[in-house]
Design a protein around this motif. Structure first.
Motif, PDB file in Angstrom:
ATOM      1  N   GLY A 101      15.977  21.119  76.793  1.00  0.00           N
ATOM      2  CA  GLY A 101      16.066  21.413  78.021  1.00  0.00           C
ATOM      3  C   GLY A 101      15.848  22.730  78.544  1.00  0.00           C
ATOM      4  O   GLY A 101      15.282  22.907  79.558  1.00  0.00           O
ATOM      5  N   ILE A 102      16.249  23.816  77.844  1.00  0.00           N
ATOM      6  CA  ILE A 102      15.886  25.175  77.893  1.00  0.00           C
ATOM      7  C   ILE A 102      14.276  25.361  77.801  1.00  0.00           C
ATOM      8  O   ILE A 102      13.517  26.157  78.664  1.00  0.00           O
ATOM      9  CB  ILE A 102      16.628  26.004  77.140  1.00  0.00           C
ATOM     10  CG1 ILE A 102      17.928  25.996  77.342  1.00  0.00           C
ATOM     11  CG2 ILE A 102      16.103  27.414  77.385  1.00  0.00           C
ATOM     12  CD1 ILE A 102      18.891  26.887  76.194  1.00  0.00           C
ATOM     13  N   PHE A 103      13.752  24.714  76.996  1.00  0.00           N
ATOM     14  CA  PHE A 103      12.373  24.676  76.722  1.00  0.00           C
ATOM     15  C   PHE A 103      11.592  24.130  77.912  1.00  0.00           C
ATOM     16  O   PHE A 103      10.688  24.784  78.400  1.00  0.00           O
ATOM     17  CB  PHE A 103      11.648  24.176  75.454  1.00  0.00           C
ATOM     18  CG  PHE A 103      10.260  24.163  75.215  1.00  0.00           C
ATOM     19  CD1 PHE A 103       9.792  25.196  74.461  1.00  0.00           C
ATOM     20  CD2 PHE A 103       9.555  23.060  75.683  1.00  0.00           C
ATOM     21  CE1 PHE A 103       8.445  25.339  74.429  1.00  0.00           C
ATOM     22  CE2 PHE A 103       8.002  23.103  75.409  1.00  0.00           C
ATOM     23  CZ  PHE A 103       7.685  24.262  74.956  1.00  0.00           C
ATOM     24  N   GLU A 104      11.894  23.089  78.312  1.00  0.00           N
ATOM     25  CA  GLU A 104      11.230  22.376  79.510  1.00  0.00           C
ATOM     26  C   GLU A 104      11.532  23.272  80.526  1.00  0.00           C
ATOM     27  O   GLU A 104      10.579  23.351  81.572  1.00  0.00           O
ATOM     28  CB  GLU A 104      11.935  21.034  79.518  1.00  0.00           C
ATOM     29  CG  GLU A 104      11.153  20.153  80.725  1.00  0.00           C
ATOM     30  CD  GLU A 104      12.029  18.782  80.884  1.00  0.00           C
ATOM     31  OE1 GLU A 104      11.319  17.752  80.437  1.00  0.00           O
ATOM     32  OE2 GLU A 104      13.112  18.764  81.139  1.00  0.00           O
ATOM     33  N   TYR A 105      12.658  23.844  80.860  1.00  0.00           N
ATOM     34  CA  TYR A 105      12.903  24.578  82.098  1.00  0.00           C
ATOM     35  C   TYR A 105      11.958  25.768  82.109  1.00  0.00           C
ATOM     36  O   TYR A 105      11.398  26.366  83.181  1.00  0.00           O
ATOM     37  CB  TYR A 105      14.248  24.865  82.401  1.00  0.00           C
ATOM     38  CG  TYR A 105      14.617  26.034  83.101  1.00  0.00           C
ATOM     39  CD1 TYR A 105      14.708  25.549  84.633  1.00  0.00           C
ATOM     40  CD2 TYR A 105      14.851  27.334  83.073  1.00  0.00           C
ATOM     41  CE1 TYR A 105      14.844  26.606  85.573  1.00  0.00           C
ATOM     42  CE2 TYR A 105      15.047  28.268  83.977  1.00  0.00           C
ATOM     43  CZ  TYR A 105      15.104  27.870  85.270  1.00  0.00           C
ATOM     44  OH  TYR A 105      15.343  29.076  85.964  1.00  0.00           O
ATOM     45  N   GLU A 106      11.941  26.524  80.741  1.00  0.00           N
ATOM     46  CA  GLU A 106      11.074  27.661  80.790  1.00  0.00           C
ATOM     47  C   GLU A 106       9.819  27.677  80.984  1.00  0.00           C
ATOM     48  O   GLU A 106       9.259  28.347  81.624  1.00  0.00           O
ATOM     49  CB  GLU A 106      11.615  28.513  79.474  1.00  0.00           C
ATOM     50  CG  GLU A 106      12.876  29.038  79.328  1.00  0.00           C
ATOM     51  CD  GLU A 106      13.205  30.229  80.243  1.00  0.00           C
ATOM     52  OE1 GLU A 106      12.361  30.697  80.952  1.00  0.00           O
ATOM     53  OE2 GLU A 106      14.571  30.421  80.572  1.00  0.00           O
ATOM     54  N   LEU A 107       9.211  26.395  80.241  1.00  0.00           N
ATOM     55  CA  LEU A 107       7.857  26.287  80.546  1.00  0.00           C
ATOM     56  C   LEU A 107       7.441  26.059  82.026  1.00  0.00           C
ATOM     57  O   LEU A 107       6.343  26.506  82.529  1.00  0.00           O
ATOM     58  CB  LEU A 107       7.382  25.119  79.522  1.00  0.00           C
ATOM     59  CG  LEU A 107       5.830  24.872  79.605  1.00  0.00           C
ATOM     60  CD1 LEU A 107       5.104  26.018  79.318  1.00  0.00           C
ATOM     61  CD2 LEU A 107       5.716  23.675  78.646  1.00  0.00           C
ATOM     62  N   ASP A 108       8.340  25.076  82.835  1.00  0.00           N
ATOM     63  CA  ASP A 108       7.979  24.883  84.081  1.00  0.00           C
ATOM     64  C   ASP A 108       8.208  26.258  85.023  1.00  0.00           C
ATOM     65  O   ASP A 108       7.458  26.544  85.755  1.00  0.00           O
ATOM     66  CB  ASP A 108       8.988  23.846  84.607  1.00  0.00           C
ATOM     67  CG  ASP A 108       8.758  23.381  85.797  1.00  0.00           C
ATOM     68  OD1 ASP A 108       7.666  22.643  86.205  1.00  0.00           O
ATOM     69  OD2 ASP A 108       9.447  23.556  86.909  1.00  0.00           O
ATOM     70  N   LYS A 109       8.955  27.041  84.574  1.00  0.00           N
ATOM     71  CA  LYS A 109       9.318  28.229  85.279  1.00  0.00           C
ATOM     72  C   LYS A 109       8.148  29.169  85.007  1.00  0.00           C
ATOM     73  O   LYS A 109       7.521  29.980  85.859  1.00  0.00           O
ATOM     74  CB  LYS A 109      10.728  28.891  85.024  1.00  0.00           C
ATOM     75  CG  LYS A 109      10.862  30.336  85.574  1.00  0.00           C
ATOM     76  CD  LYS A 109      12.421  30.769  85.390  1.00  0.00           C
ATOM     77  CE  LYS A 109      12.477  31.371  84.160  1.00  0.00           C
ATOM     78  NZ  LYS A 109      13.806  31.958  84.042  1.00  0.00           N
TER      79      LYS A 109
END
Length: 229
Positions: A101-109
């Motif tokens: 979830g952190i990876f997905e969020y950070e890439l989107d950000k």
């Protein structure tokens, strides 16, 4: 102007978070091992008597040592497997779901920040690859619309996207893998850090570390290439 010279409002270093997460996972694995050891100490061995009817009709009483913890005993359950594999896997599931979830969020950000910095907005909200995951769509956008060379990050992204199926099985299906996802099935069966018990996925010590390493590698390549533009 390269990203190294941009204002602090653009400053971005997701790889730093994943570097910290690698240390966090090392500590978490120690805690999982300690927790398993503590729980095993709670196992009580008691004698239980069972009456067994012989062929001649006589009844013989046998005393058997039975291990139990709470209402679970090793007659009705595989206690060693539950305590040594199943329960530790429950803990690792939670970590994998969180880190993904952190990876997905950070890439989107990253994509949104890069869009603001570069002025590139085309394709950010809609990708031609409608059947692909959110992380793949963001990766595709960076390559196509922002012309960021991510060739060295492709391998890590592909593996992370395959692990997504495992993450989804933990989050939505009690760890039971969709066997129609052949790439995920092959990945699990070929990995030294994963194994299938029936259709259930189990993580071994080291898999969470490996996943954090992949996330760190991906953002290292992405951030280096973005700064070079």
């Amino acid at each position: 102007m390269g990203l190294n010279n941009t204002p602090k409002s653009w400053a971005y270093n997701a790889r730093g978070e994943f570097d910290l997460l690698r240390a966090f996972v090392t500590v978490a694995e120690r805690k999982i091992e300690e927790s398993s050891s503590i729980v095993k100490q709670l196992v009580i061995t008691e004698q239980m008597e069972f009456e067994i009817e012989q062929d001649d009709g006589t009844v013989v009483t046998h005393a058997v040592d039975v291990r139990n913890i709470g209402n679970i005993n090793d007659i009705d359950f595989d206690l060693d497997s539950l305590l040594g594999s199943t329960f530790p896997n429950y803990e690792r599931r939670s970590f994998l779901i969180t880190i993904y979830g952190i990876f997905e969020y950070e890439l989107d950000k990253f994509c949104k920040r890069y869009s603001n910095y570069s002025g590139v907005v085309e394709g950010l909200e809609k990708s031609e690859k409608k059947d692909r995951s959110k992380i793949y769509k963001n990766h595709f956008w960076l390559k196509k619309y922002c012309s960021i060379d991510l060739s060295e990050a492709e391998h890590a992204l592909t593996e992370i996207d395959t692990i997504r199926f495992i993450r989804n099985s933990f989050a939505h299906n009690y760890g039971i893998l969709d066997m129609s996802k052949s790439a995920a099935v092959d990945y699990v069966t070929e990995s030294n850090l994963l194994h299938l018990s029936g259709e259930s996925v189990f993580m071994k010590t080291g898999f969470l570390q490996h996943f954090c390493d992949l996330c760190f590698q991906y953002f290292s390549k992405l951030e280096d290439q973005a700064r070079a533009l």
